[in-house]
Design a protein around this motif. Structure first.
Motif, PDB file in Angstrom:
ATOM      1  N   ILE A  31       0.837  -1.205   0.000  1.00 23.51           N
ATOM      2  CA  ILE A  31       0.000   0.000   0.000  1.00 23.51           C
ATOM      3  C   ILE A  31       0.873   1.258   0.000  1.00 23.51           C
ATOM      4  N   ALA A  32       1.919   1.275   0.867  1.00 28.29           N
ATOM      5  CA  ALA A  32       2.808   2.437   0.925  1.00 28.29           C
ATOM      6  C   ALA A  32       3.523   2.648  -0.410  1.00 28.29           C
ATOM      7  N   LEU A  33       3.964   1.543  -1.023  1.00 24.92           N
ATOM      8  CA  LEU A  33       4.627   1.645  -2.322  1.00 24.92           C
ATOM      9  C   LEU A  33       3.675   2.172  -3.383  1.00 24.92           C
ATOM     10  N   GLY A  34       2.430   1.701  -3.357  1.00 26.49           N
ATOM     11  CA  GLY A  34       1.460   2.165  -4.343  1.00 26.49           C
ATOM     12  C   GLY A  34       1.169   3.650  -4.213  1.00 26.49           C
ATOM     13  N   VAL A  35       1.041   4.124  -2.963  1.00 29.42           N
ATOM     14  CA  VAL A  35       0.744   5.545  -2.754  1.00 29.42           C
ATOM     15  C   VAL A  35       1.914   6.408  -3.206  1.00 29.42           C
ATOM     16  N   ILE A  36       3.139   6.052  -2.792  1.00 26.47           N
ATOM     17  CA  ILE A  36       4.308   6.850  -3.160  1.00 26.47           C
ATOM     18  C   ILE A  36       4.551   6.805  -4.660  1.00 26.47           C
ATOM     19  N   SER A  71       9.985   7.240 -13.901  1.00 26.96           N
ATOM     20  CA  SER A  71       9.531   7.147 -12.511  1.00 26.96           C
ATOM     21  C   SER A  71      10.211   6.048 -11.693  1.00 26.96           C
ATOM     22  N   PRO A  72      10.507   4.850 -12.234  1.00 28.40           N
ATOM     23  CA  PRO A  72      11.087   3.808 -11.376  1.00 28.40           C
ATOM     24  C   PRO A  72      12.355   4.227 -10.660  1.00 28.40           C
ATOM     25  N   GLN A  73      13.204   5.021 -11.303  1.00 28.34           N
ATOM     26  CA  GLN A  73      14.438   5.450 -10.657  1.00 28.34           C
ATOM     27  C   GLN A  73      14.145   6.289  -9.412  1.00 28.34           C
ATOM     28  N   VAL A  74      13.144   7.155  -9.491  1.00 25.33           N
ATOM     29  CA  VAL A  74      12.783   7.989  -8.342  1.00 25.33           C
ATOM     30  C   VAL A  74      12.122   7.140  -7.257  1.00 25.33           C
ATOM     31  N   VAL A  75      11.286   6.188  -7.664  1.00 31.43           N
ATOM     32  CA  VAL A  75      10.622   5.319  -6.685  1.00 31.43           C
ATOM     33  C   VAL A  75      11.648   4.538  -5.873  1.00 31.43           C
ATOM     34  N   ILE A  76      12.675   4.027  -6.534  1.00 28.07           N
ATOM     35  CA  ILE A  76      13.704   3.251  -5.840  1.00 28.07           C
ATOM     36  C   ILE A  76      14.453   4.120  -4.841  1.00 28.07           C
ATOM     37  N   GLN A  77      14.688   5.378  -5.180  1.00 23.52           N
ATOM     38  CA  GLN A  77      15.372   6.266  -4.251  1.00 23.52           C
ATOM     39  C   GLN A  77      14.549   6.519  -2.994  1.00 23.52           C
ATOM     40  N   LEU A  78      13.227   6.396  -3.093  1.00 23.48           N
ATOM     41  CA  LEU A  78      12.355   6.643  -1.944  1.00 23.48           C
ATOM     42  C   LEU A  78      11.920   5.360  -1.236  1.00 23.48           C
ATOM     43  N   LEU A  79      12.485   4.220  -1.625  1.00 21.79           N
ATOM     44  CA  LEU A  79      12.104   2.966  -0.980  1.00 21.79           C
ATOM     45  C   LEU A  79      12.373   2.938   0.528  1.00 21.79           C
ATOM     46  N   PRO A  80      13.417   3.594   1.058  1.00 24.42           N
ATOM     47  CA  PRO A  80      13.553   3.601   2.526  1.00 24.42           C
ATOM     48  C   PRO A  80      12.314   4.140   3.230  1.00 24.42           C
ATOM     49  N   PHE A  81      11.649   5.143   2.641  1.00 27.08           N
ATOM     50  CA  PHE A  81      10.438   5.671   3.247  1.00 27.08           C
ATOM     51  C   PHE A  81       9.277   4.691   3.096  1.00 27.08           C
ATOM     52  N   VAL A  82       9.292   3.901   2.035  1.00 28.85           N
ATOM     53  CA  VAL A  82       8.275   2.865   1.896  1.00 28.85           C
ATOM     54  C   VAL A  82       8.377   1.874   3.049  1.00 28.85           C
TER      55      VAL A  82
END
Length: 376
Positions: A31-36, A71-82
């Motif tokens: 859910i957190a990954l989907g929202v971010i 977008s995937p590159q940015v999503v991976i950078q924010l995975l710690p927050f996920v």
């Protein structure tokens, strides 16, 4: 006679309780990954529409395709927050349903469900670094090339920006400066070659300068067009075309200047070697490599930190305050990570220290809180 401790020995064996907690964590992480990811894709879609879409008339489907590359590159950078938000939501949910209270009342140590959650985050970190990250880097590189091609097709060159390249071997060094680069045709424009010769003692002596209207790299050579060369003490010589040997691969004149964040984990060691052989600083690339190596630990530490704050809710009973504190602490470590990266890039501290310090601090904070929660 057996002695029970707060840290169980067979923690690697997943029982029914551990599997249940992992399932709850996985759902919250999804859910957190989907929202971010949705927020990032929305921002990227608008950015691409206003950027590339303003230069070329692109249909919505094409903009959507470019967004999926970027977008995937940015999503991976924010995975710690996920992992921070997802794990926090999972354990808070278990707390609100009194399931954690029942587990603790049954004598189950918190380590039995915190360590498997951290281990799962660590494994996801390994998968991210070795597989997902390189795929995202490749997609980001494809997006950069496609954006450059579309901008070139619109009739515009890249914004004027000086390009510097250095290459050579033990006997000769070339410093190349171009006023502009045309990515659509893979050329350097208004370019100057400064050629130096090295003697046996390692001394470097300037030998020749060549100015050209354009230069392209192909088949291990630079092809110069409309060039003028002059050696020390000799008259200038004009060439319609001139070939100079090069040790760079094709298109490396552009790829070598790619941001370290856009270079995949598997390509970084070779990239570091190429940049080092060309005489440039490899600090940014070494820092990026160390950050990738520390990524699994960062994921695990974020997961443990969120779980540790959630466990304390059973004793403190202040859900809102502790949840906000966990989020603020996570952001605090994020800013520490950014500050450490800045210090590492500036060579104030070693690259390995800048990369490993934030996850180590996060892990130590999580362990300290967990030990305090378990042993008082």
């Amino acid at each position: 006679m057996s002695n029970r401790t707060s840290l169980p020995v067979p923690w690697l064996r997943l029982g029914r309780i551990e599997r249940y907690v992992l399932v709850q964590q996985g759902r919250s992480l999804a859910i957190a990954l989907g929202v971010i990811a949705a927020l990032i894709m929305l921002i990227d879609f608008v950015e691409i529409s206003r950027g590339v879409g303003s230069d070329v008339d692109l249909p919505a489907a094409r903009i959507l395709g470019l967004m999926l590359l970027k977008s995937p590159q940015v999503v991976i950078q924010l995975l710690p927050f996920v992992f921070l938000f997802g794990t926090l939501a999972a354990f808070v949910g278990l707390n609100r349903r009194s399931e954690l209270i029942a587990m603790r009342a049954a004598g189950i140590s918190a380590w039995r469900f915190v360590l498997p959650a951290a281990g799962a985050a660590f494994m996801v970190g390994v998968l991210t670094v070795t597989a997902l990250g390189p795929a995202a880097s490749a997609a980001d590189g494809l997006f950069q090339r496609e954006r450059a091609r579309l901008s070139g097709a619109a009739g515009g060159l890249d914004a004027p920006q000086a390009v510097w390249i250095r290459e050579g071997d033990d006997t000769r060094q070339m410093i190349i400066r171009a006023e502009q680069q045309d990515r659509a045709s893979a050329r350097l424009l208004d370019v100057s070659f400064f050629i130096y010769s090295n003697d046996a003692a390692g001394s470097r002596t300037f030998s020749e300068r060549i100015d050209a209207a354009s230069a392209s790299l192909s088949a291990g050579r630079w092809r110069l067009v409309d060039a003028v060369g002059a050696q020390i003490g000799q008259r200038a010589v004009r060439y319609a075309t001139l070939d100079l040997p090069s040790s760079l691969a094709e298109d490396e004149a552009f790829e070598r200047f790619a941001r370290p964040q856009s270079t995949s984990f598997w390509a970084l060691p070779a990239q570091i070697g190429r940049v080092e052989n060309a005489g440039f600083s490899t600090t940014a690339y070494r820092l990026r490599l160390q950050q990738l190596l520390a990524t699994p630990l960062m994921f695990a530490a974020m997961s443990m930190l969120a779980a540790a704050f959630s466990l304390r809710l059973m004793r403190l009973g202040d859900l809102a305050r502790m949840s906000v504190a966990a989020v603020l602490l996570g952001f605090g470590f994020f800013f520490v990570n950014q500050a450490a990266s800045a210090f590492g890039s500036a060579e104030v501290i070693p690259a390995w220290l800048a990369a490993w310090l934030p996850p180590l601090l996060t892990a130590l904070a999580a362990f300290t809180l967990l030990f305090y929660t378990e042993d008082g």
